[in-house]
Design an enzyme around this catalytic site. Sequence first.
Site, PDB file in Angstrom:
ATOM      1  N   SER A 105      -5.879   0.839  18.502  1.00 19.34           N
ATOM      2  CA  SER A 105      -6.394   2.026  17.838  1.00 19.34           C
ATOM      3  C   SER A 105      -7.447   2.696  18.727  1.00 19.34           C
ATOM      4  CB  SER A 105      -6.955   1.648  16.463  1.00 19.34           C
ATOM      5  OG  SER A 105      -7.244   2.794  15.693  1.00 19.34           O
ATOM      6  N   ASP A 146       3.044   4.660  11.821  1.00 19.54           N
ATOM      7  CA  ASP A 146       1.670   4.600  12.294  1.00 19.54           C
ATOM      8  C   ASP A 146       0.915   5.908  12.067  1.00 19.54           C
ATOM      9  OD1 ASP A 146      -0.622   3.864  13.899  1.00 19.54           O
ATOM     10  OD2 ASP A 146       0.694   2.565  15.055  1.00 19.54           O
ATOM     11  N   HIS A 197       0.004   0.961  11.189  1.00 20.53           N
ATOM     12  CA  HIS A 197      -1.016   0.902  12.241  1.00 20.53           C
ATOM     13  C   HIS A 197      -1.387  -0.516  12.666  1.00 20.53           C
ATOM     14  CE1 HIS A 197      -3.992   2.860  14.689  1.00 20.53           C
ATOM     15  NE2 HIS A 197      -5.024   2.300  14.095  1.00 20.53           N
TER      16      HIS A 197
END
EC number: 3.4.11.5
Length: 292
Positions: free
Chosen positions: A100, A239, A266
């Site tokens: 991320s 995602d 995610h």
Amino acid sequence: MVEEGFVNVGGIRLYYRLHGEGEPLVVLHGGPGGSLDYLEPLTDLVKMRVQVLLYDQFGCGRSEDPPDESYYTIDYGVEEVEGVRETFFGDRKVFLLGHSYGGALALAYALKYQESLKGLIVSSGLSSVPLTIREMRRLISQLPGHQRRAIEEHGEKGEFDHPDYVEAVSEFYRRHLLRVEPMPEAVKRTFLYTERRKTYRIMNGPNEFTITGTIRNWDVTERLDTIRVPTLITVGKYDEVTPKVAEVIRSKIRGSELVLFERSSHMAMWEERERYIEVLSDFIARTSAKRT
């Protein structure tokens, strides 16, 4: 074997956990402002002779806050990563994984210190905050009408605590952040740290798709073609940092690989844990073999 404690990097005490022995892998958590806890599945790599270093970044988890708000930048984060690598591994080259926001940080690190890397793994990461925001807004447009309107109307007014807004954000997260119920305890711990500390608010903003903090204009996409280390990019089909964002990175880094997790959003390390670990361990093994 697990070693844990605190280490001083740049005058800030950072909490860390070092797992196993083997090829060194430094792991960067997301947020910005999260903690190492939710990345617990990565310790499965120890079984594949990978030494996994997890740490809480400045102002995150159990680590100290920096002296003032001028530190809350990706540039400072890059220097912290280099300090961590030197502290634990000296002159050795390492594999670097960022998830991320950690993926953005990993890319920024590679742009400056790629000579210190054996390989780079960008997991649900990004090279452009503006592009990522546009993609998240596209996902919001696909929510049911009342939830989409709640995000648009209350978000425009800054009413981020309005019950309708909170409910709509929760639905976005269920679709695009984590598709596992009940939420793993390790993930809950990260969310609690994120809420308690101020780093997320300073660097990011009130939520995942309202980015008003210090990273809001960050974009290194046009510089990615200077990265020459072996690179693996992973992304979930659902995602919040979408496959389009991942494909942009892949297209810019020559010879990079892109793996899509068909049942994940995610956090593929939880949603498809076994395959995720297999993909990572295969990349590390292949890359290590090429260098010997």
